[in-house]
Design an enzyme around this catalytic site. Sequence first.
Site, mmCIF file in Angstrom:
data_model
loop_
_atom_site.group_PDB
_atom_site.id
_atom_site.type_symbol
_atom_site.label_atom_id
_atom_site.label_comp_id
_atom_site.label_asym_id
_atom_site.label_seq_id
_atom_site.Cartn_x
_atom_site.Cartn_y
_atom_site.Cartn_z
ATOM 1 N N ARG A 78 0.842 -1.272 0.020
ATOM 2 C CA ARG A 78 -0.001 -0.195 0.006
ATOM 3 C C ARG A 78 0.881 1.237 0.153
ATOM 4 N NH1 ARG A 78 -2.486 3.143 4.871
ATOM 5 N NH2 ARG A 78 -3.720 4.462 3.965
ATOM 6 N N HIS A 122 -2.620 10.844 0.836
ATOM 7 C CA HIS A 122 -1.870 10.784 2.099
ATOM 8 C C HIS A 122 -1.445 12.000 2.426
ATOM 9 C CE1 HIS A 122 -0.480 7.334 5.086
ATOM 10 N NE2 HIS A 122 -0.300 8.508 5.565
ATOM 11 N N GLU A 167 -6.994 8.578 6.488
ATOM 12 C CA GLU A 167 -7.547 9.314 7.746
ATOM 13 C C GLU A 167 -7.925 10.589 7.433
ATOM 14 O OE1 GLU A 167 -4.064 8.920 10.229
ATOM 15 O OE2 GLU A 167 -4.225 6.770 10.264
ATOM 16 N N ASN A 297 -7.114 2.051 10.236
ATOM 17 C CA ASN A 297 -5.699 2.116 10.848
ATOM 18 C C ASN A 297 -6.117 2.155 12.348
ATOM 19 O OD1 ASN A 297 -4.991 2.585 8.187
ATOM 20 N ND2 ASN A 297 -4.498 4.561 8.513
ATOM 21 N N TYR A 299 -3.732 2.032 16.027
ATOM 22 C CA TYR A 299 -2.558 2.101 16.980
ATOM 23 C C TYR A 299 -2.652 1.845 18.307
ATOM 24 C CZ TYR A 299 -0.342 3.426 12.314
ATOM 25 O OH TYR A 299 0.196 3.409 11.224
ATOM 26 N N GLU A 363 -3.348 -0.016 8.254
ATOM 27 C CA GLU A 363 -2.149 0.455 9.110
ATOM 28 C C GLU A 363 -2.193 -0.111 10.451
ATOM 29 O OE1 GLU A 363 -1.112 4.524 9.388
ATOM 30 O OE2 GLU A 363 -1.383 4.672 6.973
HETATM 31 C C1 FCB Z 1 -0.929 7.420 10.879
HETATM 32 C C2 FCB Z 1 -0.530 7.758 9.394
HETATM 33 C C3 FCB Z 1 0.906 7.443 9.078
HETATM 34 C C4 FCB Z 1 1.736 7.354 10.148
HETATM 35 C C5 FCB Z 1 1.223 6.584 11.152
HETATM 36 C C6 FCB Z 1 2.133 6.146 12.441
HETATM 37 O O1 FCB Z 1 -1.938 8.262 11.344
HETATM 38 O O2 FCB Z 1 -1.490 7.484 8.496
HETATM 39 O O3 FCB Z 1 1.240 8.137 8.152
HETATM 40 O O4 FCB Z 1 2.001 8.570 10.501
HETATM 41 O O5 FCB Z 1 0.203 7.073 11.910
#
Ligand code: FCB
Length: 470
Positions: A78, A122, A167, A297, A299, A363
Amino acid sequence: MSTFLAFPKEFIWGAATSSYQIEGAWNEDGKGESIWDRYAHTPGKIVDGTNGDVACDHYHLWPQDVALMKTLGLKAYRFSMSWPRVLPVGRGRVNEAGLDFYSRLVDGLLEAGITPVVTLYHWDLPQALQDEGGWPARSTAEAFAEYAAAAGRRLGDRVQHWITHNEPWCASILSHQLGEHAPGWRDPAAALRAAHHLLLSHGWAVPVLRASSPGSEVGITLNFEAKEAASASPADVAKTRLEDGGYNRWFMDALYGRRYPADVMAHYAPHFPQGMDFIQPGDYEAIAAPIDFLGVNYYTRSIVRDHDAPDNLPPTRLADRPKMDMFNNLENPIPWEVYPEGLYNLLNRLHFEYSPAKLYITENGASYGDGPGADGHVADTRRREYIQAHIAAAHRAMQNGVPLAGYFVWSLLDNFEWAKGYLQRFGVIYVDYATQQRTPKDSALWYREVIANNGFHAENGFQPPNVQNG
Ligand code: FCB
């Protein structure tokens, strides 16, 4: 005792990057200036004073990077296209040299047996469009449809997976209200207008891509944070609901045909004394254009506390999980917690509340500074553990029927982490920026095995996480 977590035969194992974070070549071959070029060149905006002028020099080193992807056995890659490489001033004249670059990359990937998954936006908006008002202006959404057409026309015969936006929360709220990303505004009304125009431009681009890239899958990628109240007090619970609204529901509700959530509209209403006239007839229908997949995405979580409530209860939910190097909030840093349960909960929620036809984790990953040891090896055990726990959480959600079709680790390479510069290393491949030498970290070698076996043994503390209660 260990359990083998097997994945479906067609499961897509990939890695992700974005144009500004890796390409470099910021002013080569006719590329126009982007808002990130401008922002990073402005003193004081990037914590380590760096920029993406060279980054991983992927613009020149891409054949080597594709070869590395092949050795890892990646099924998909990607990446995002730089809008000002394709349309230097955002609309009108197409820069064929920019399209040539992406065309060569796509061909190289296909030759290596790797499926290209292309994100159109992006965050590197052409500066010329910013000068005309940027995302708070409706004309930027119109220009985006033109850009989508140019990309689809040139690559649509070979690219079968399109992501319109990455995002939109970051491209609107983080960038226009919280002031942490380009263009660095602190204007809530502009932020909400930007959020609407980003979604609208997505909706307009969907049919454009379908027409120029027959048979392809088209979707959008959102970022989600697990929002959890610090206590059960009414104040914390109400604040958590509002934050979830602005971050998660605003985008999901509109994309899935429910219009904008009333609580978020009410929250922003004082900024629009004349009413929200930027939402025009037909916009909601355009935004809710059916899509083939939702990109997720994920985290970390954030624990929400209403610090202003006079009668708040003591917090009962604490940020007690291991942390990575990455943090939120430049002024008052809050480190990102490692919280795989949040991914499990999120996938269930999306499936049961919105039922997207298909989901990809577009992500997921962690930043740790580990570099090569004396033997040249990068022993990034914490990253490997993070990825393993999150894939296990995703696997567990799939047992509930969540139609998850792929996982893309963020990121293929260490790269320019926006306002945090090169201090955050998210790559499964280490990059020595002085020499541009790449070294696969242990996490990459582990991931290669997962891909080869289409699953892995969950053992020694890597059992699928439990559901978070309450
Ligand atoms: C996300 C973004 C990516 C990177 C990660 C850590 O928010 O899409 O570009 O910065 O976080």
